[in-house]
Design a protein around this motif. Structure first.
Motif, PDB file in Angstrom:
ATOM      1  N   ASN A   1     -14.860  -6.987  16.362  1.00  0.00           N
ATOM      2  CA  ASN A   1     -13.629  -7.667  15.955  1.00  0.00           C
ATOM      3  C   ASN A   1     -13.105  -6.991  14.692  1.00  0.00           C
ATOM      4  OD1 ASN A   1     -14.813 -10.933  16.843  1.00  0.00           O
ATOM      5  ND2 ASN A   1     -13.196  -9.801  17.845  1.00  0.00           N
ATOM      6  N   ILE A   2     -11.783  -6.792  14.653  1.00  0.00           N
ATOM      7  CA  ILE A   2     -11.096  -6.258  13.475  1.00  0.00           C
ATOM      8  C   ILE A   2      -9.925  -7.192  13.206  1.00  0.00           C
ATOM      9  CG2 ILE A   2      -9.771  -4.325  12.536  1.00  0.00           C
ATOM     10  CD1 ILE A   2     -11.274  -2.525  14.551  1.00  0.00           C
ATOM     11  N   GLY A   3      -9.787  -7.655  11.955  1.00  0.00           N
ATOM     12  CA  GLY A   3      -8.675  -8.558  11.667  1.00  0.00           C
ATOM     13  C   GLY A   3      -8.383  -8.692  10.194  1.00  0.00           C
ATOM     14  N   MET A   4      -7.175  -9.176   9.904  1.00  0.00           N
ATOM     15  CA  MET A   4      -6.724  -9.403   8.533  1.00  0.00           C
ATOM     16  C   MET A   4      -6.089 -10.784   8.437  1.00  0.00           C
ATOM     17  SD  MET A   4      -4.829  -5.796   7.700  1.00  0.00           S
ATOM     18  CE  MET A   4      -4.818  -5.965   5.923  1.00  0.00           C
ATOM     19  N   ASN A   5      -6.287 -11.440   7.309  1.00  0.00           N
ATOM     20  CA  ASN A   5      -5.610 -12.683   6.988  1.00  0.00           C
ATOM     21  C   ASN A   5      -4.792 -12.402   5.730  1.00  0.00           C
ATOM     22  OD1 ASN A   5      -7.095 -14.021   9.042  1.00  0.00           O
ATOM     23  ND2 ASN A   5      -8.804 -14.236   7.634  1.00  0.00           N
TER      24      ASN A   5
ATOM     25  N   LEU B   1       0.840  -1.192   0.000  1.00  0.00           N
ATOM     26  CA  LEU B   1       0.000   0.000   0.000  1.00  0.00           C
ATOM     27  C   LEU B   1       0.880   1.248   0.000  1.00  0.00           C
ATOM     28  CD1 LEU B   1      -2.638  -0.940   2.731  1.00  0.00           C
ATOM     29  CD2 LEU B   1      -3.019  -0.831   0.261  1.00  0.00           C
ATOM     30  N   ASP B   2       0.489   2.265  -0.762  1.00  0.00           N
ATOM     31  CA  ASP B   2       1.209   3.529  -0.658  1.00  0.00           C
ATOM     32  C   ASP B   2       0.672   4.281   0.569  1.00  0.00           C
ATOM     33  OD1 ASP B   2      -1.162   4.952  -1.476  1.00  0.00           O
ATOM     34  OD2 ASP B   2      -0.549   4.837  -3.571  1.00  0.00           O
ATOM     35  N   ASP B   3       1.334   5.338   0.954  1.00  0.00           N
ATOM     36  CA  ASP B   3       0.958   6.047   2.184  1.00  0.00           C
ATOM     37  C   ASP B   3      -0.479   6.575   2.162  1.00  0.00           C
ATOM     38  OD1 ASP B   3       3.394   5.429   3.316  1.00  0.00           O
ATOM     39  OD2 ASP B   3       4.271   7.414   2.972  1.00  0.00           O
ATOM     40  N   PRO B   4      -0.949   7.185   1.060  1.00  0.00           N
ATOM     41  CA  PRO B   4      -2.351   7.630   1.058  1.00  0.00           C
ATOM     42  C   PRO B   4      -3.347   6.467   1.189  1.00  0.00           C
ATOM     43  CG  PRO B   4      -1.112   8.794  -0.632  1.00  0.00           C
ATOM     44  CD  PRO B   4      -0.218   7.696  -0.105  1.00  0.00           C
ATOM     45  N   GLU B   5      -3.046   5.317   0.562  1.00  0.00           N
ATOM     46  CA  GLU B   5      -3.927   4.149   0.712  1.00  0.00           C
ATOM     47  C   GLU B   5      -3.927   3.640   2.146  1.00  0.00           C
ATOM     48  OE1 GLU B   5      -3.852   1.777  -3.526  1.00  0.00           O
ATOM     49  OE2 GLU B   5      -2.031   1.776  -2.311  1.00  0.00           O
ATOM     50  N   MET B   6      -2.751   3.594   2.764  1.00  0.00           N
ATOM     51  CA  MET B   6      -2.656   3.114   4.146  1.00  0.00           C
ATOM     52  C   MET B   6      -3.477   4.020   5.064  1.00  0.00           C
ATOM     53  SD  MET B   6      -1.467   0.889   6.304  1.00  0.00           S
ATOM     54  CE  MET B   6      -0.016   0.099   5.660  1.00  0.00           C
ATOM     55  N   ARG B   7      -3.326   5.307   4.897  1.00  0.00           N
ATOM     56  CA  ARG B   7      -4.087   6.264   5.720  1.00  0.00           C
ATOM     57  C   ARG B   7      -5.584   6.068   5.505  1.00  0.00           C
ATOM     58  NH1 ARG B   7      -6.573  11.083   4.995  1.00  0.00           N
ATOM     59  NH2 ARG B   7      -6.606  12.489   6.755  1.00  0.00           N
ATOM     60  N   ASP B   8      -6.008   6.005   4.245  1.00  0.00           N
ATOM     61  CA  ASP B   8      -7.435   5.877   3.937  1.00  0.00           C
ATOM     62  C   ASP B   8      -8.006   4.538   4.399  1.00  0.00           C
ATOM     63  OD1 ASP B   8      -7.253   8.399   2.880  1.00  0.00           O
ATOM     64  OD2 ASP B   8      -7.784   7.817   0.832  1.00  0.00           O
ATOM     65  N   LEU B   9      -7.187   3.479   4.339  1.00  0.00           N
ATOM     66  CA  LEU B   9      -7.656   2.172   4.794  1.00  0.00           C
ATOM     67  C   LEU B   9      -8.053   2.247   6.271  1.00  0.00           C
ATOM     68  CD1 LEU B   9      -8.005  -0.894   4.067  1.00  0.00           C
ATOM     69  CD2 LEU B   9      -5.733  -1.205   5.075  1.00  0.00           C
ATOM     70  N   TRP B  10      -7.207   2.842   7.101  1.00  0.00           N
ATOM     71  CA  TRP B  10      -7.490   2.882   8.539  1.00  0.00           C
ATOM     72  C   TRP B  10      -8.571   3.905   8.883  1.00  0.00           C
ATOM     73  CZ3 TRP B  10      -6.835  -1.383  10.643  1.00  0.00           C
ATOM     74  CH2 TRP B  10      -5.840  -2.241  10.170  1.00  0.00           C
ATOM     75  N   LEU B  11      -8.697   4.966   8.080  1.00  0.00           N
ATOM     76  CA  LEU B  11      -9.828   5.880   8.271  1.00  0.00           C
ATOM     77  C   LEU B  11     -11.140   5.176   7.920  1.00  0.00           C
ATOM     78  CD1 LEU B  11      -8.335   9.203   6.862  1.00  0.00           C
ATOM     79  CD2 LEU B  11      -8.789   8.630   9.273  1.00  0.00           C
ATOM     80  N   GLU B  12     -11.104   4.347   6.870  1.00  0.00           N
ATOM     81  CA  GLU B  12     -12.289   3.573   6.472  1.00  0.00           C
ATOM     82  C   GLU B  12     -12.642   2.538   7.541  1.00  0.00           C
ATOM     83  OE1 GLU B  12     -15.213   2.686   3.301  1.00  0.00           O
ATOM     84  OE2 GLU B  12     -13.838   4.359   3.555  1.00  0.00           O
ATOM     85  N   VAL B  13     -11.627   1.909   8.149  1.00  0.00           N
ATOM     86  CA  VAL B  13     -11.875   0.967   9.247  1.00  0.00           C
ATOM     87  C   VAL B  13     -12.535   1.710  10.409  1.00  0.00           C
ATOM     88  CG1 VAL B  13     -10.771  -0.475  11.021  1.00  0.00           C
ATOM     89  CG2 VAL B  13     -10.079  -0.703   8.628  1.00  0.00           C
ATOM     90  N   ARG B  14     -12.017   2.884  10.746  1.00  0.00           N
ATOM     91  CA  ARG B  14     -12.617   3.683  11.825  1.00  0.00           C
ATOM     92  C   ARG B  14     -14.091   3.957  11.542  1.00  0.00           C
ATOM     93  NH1 ARG B  14     -11.241   9.823  11.889  1.00  0.00           N
ATOM     94  NH2 ARG B  14     -12.555   9.557  10.059  1.00  0.00           N
ATOM     95  N   ASP B  15     -14.411   4.372  10.317  1.00  0.00           N
ATOM     96  CA  ASP B  15     -15.796   4.661   9.966  1.00  0.00           C
ATOM     97  C   ASP B  15     -16.652   3.400   9.959  1.00  0.00           C
ATOM     98  OD1 ASP B  15     -15.151   7.338   9.811  1.00  0.00           O
ATOM     99  OD2 ASP B  15     -15.225   7.438   7.627  1.00  0.00           O
ATOM    100  N   ALA B  16     -16.067   2.271   9.550  1.00  0.00           N
ATOM    101  CA  ALA B  16     -16.800   1.002   9.566  1.00  0.00           C
ATOM    102  C   ALA B  16     -17.164   0.620  11.001  1.00  0.00           C
ATOM    103  CB  ALA B  16     -15.966  -0.103   8.913  1.00  0.00           C
ATOM    104  N   VAL B  17     -16.227   0.793  11.932  1.00  0.00           N
ATOM    105  CA  VAL B  17     -16.501   0.501  13.338  1.00  0.00           C
ATOM    106  C   VAL B  17     -17.625   1.397  13.843  1.00  0.00           C
ATOM    107  CG1 VAL B  17     -15.553   0.637  15.682  1.00  0.00           C
ATOM    108  CG2 VAL B  17     -14.209  -0.424  13.850  1.00  0.00           C
ATOM    109  N   ALA B  18     -17.571   2.683  13.528  1.00  0.00           N
ATOM    110  CA  ALA B  18     -18.613   3.614  13.976  1.00  0.00           C
ATOM    111  C   ALA B  18     -19.972   3.220  13.412  1.00  0.00           C
ATOM    112  CB  ALA B  18     -18.249   5.044  13.568  1.00  0.00           C
ATOM    113  N   ALA B  19     -20.023   2.836  12.137  1.00  0.00           N
ATOM    114  CA  ALA B  19     -21.293   2.440  11.512  1.00  0.00           C
ATOM    115  C   ALA B  19     -21.838   1.161  12.153  1.00  0.00           C
ATOM    116  CB  ALA B  19     -21.104   2.241  10.006  1.00  0.00           C
TER     117      ALA B  19
END
Length: 176
Positions: free
Chosen positions: A113-117, A84-102
């Motif tokens: 639960n949050i996880g990756m395989n 992942l490039d830096d903007p993708e990495m940042r956006d991925l974790w911002l999207e995870v944050r929003d997914a948790v809130a939703a």
């Protein structure tokens, strides 16, 4: 006994048929499963895309552990986290944050639960396109069906989960 069995859920067959035949975007060889879903031109309510961002998006898991099980992923197929490039990495974790809130807003769950395989050996079902699992959990949410019969019972249809999460997705005004 083998792995966990799933009860018949005929309401999902159209989605699975489309996903495996390339009907959710391009030909079967035209990118990863997730790229076909994201770029296939189907309406979000049919492809179960809950949120689309510039670099990352969230979709419902077609084989959920529980209702509301989201997959957060970059919009392009990337197999390894370090790719992942830096903007993708940042956006991925911002999207995870929003997914948790939703999920918290939509399901009023006791935990998340949050996880990756990463890689097939780690259990990745789509190893060429990394994704983060985000799913609601409740006290005592394991039951005899999973423990004894190795079967999961899904209490909610995917279109219902999609609507709940889409309606609960944070906006700039609702983020705290």
């Amino acid at each position: 006994m083998g792995g966990i069995d799933h009860l018949w859920a005929g309401w999902r067959s159209a989605y699975l048929d489309a996903a495996t035949s390339g009907g959710l975007g391009g030909e079967r060889t035209g990118g990863s499963l997730f790229e076909r879903i994201l770029h296939g031109g189907q309406p979000d309510e049919e492809s179960f895309v809950v949120h689309r961002g510039e670099r990352c998006s969230s979709i419902l898991n077609a084989y959920p552990y529980t209702s509301g099980h989201l997959l957060v992923l970059p919009n392009r197929a990337v197999a390894e986290l370090e790719e992942l490039d830096d903007p993708e990495m940042r956006d991925l974790w911002l999207e995870v944050r929003d997914a948790v809130a939703a999920i918290k807003r939509a399901y009023r769950c006791d935990g998340v639960n949050i996880g990756m395989n990463l890689g097939r050996a780690a259990g990745a079902g789509v190893p060429e396109h990394l994704h983060v699992h985000v799913l609601p959990r409740w006290h005592g949410d394991t039951n005899f069906m999973t423990a004894v019969a190795e079967t999961r019972v899904m209490p909610e249809a995917l279109p219902v989960s999609w609507r709940k999460l889409r309606d609960a997705w944070p906006t700039a005004a609702t983020r705290s």
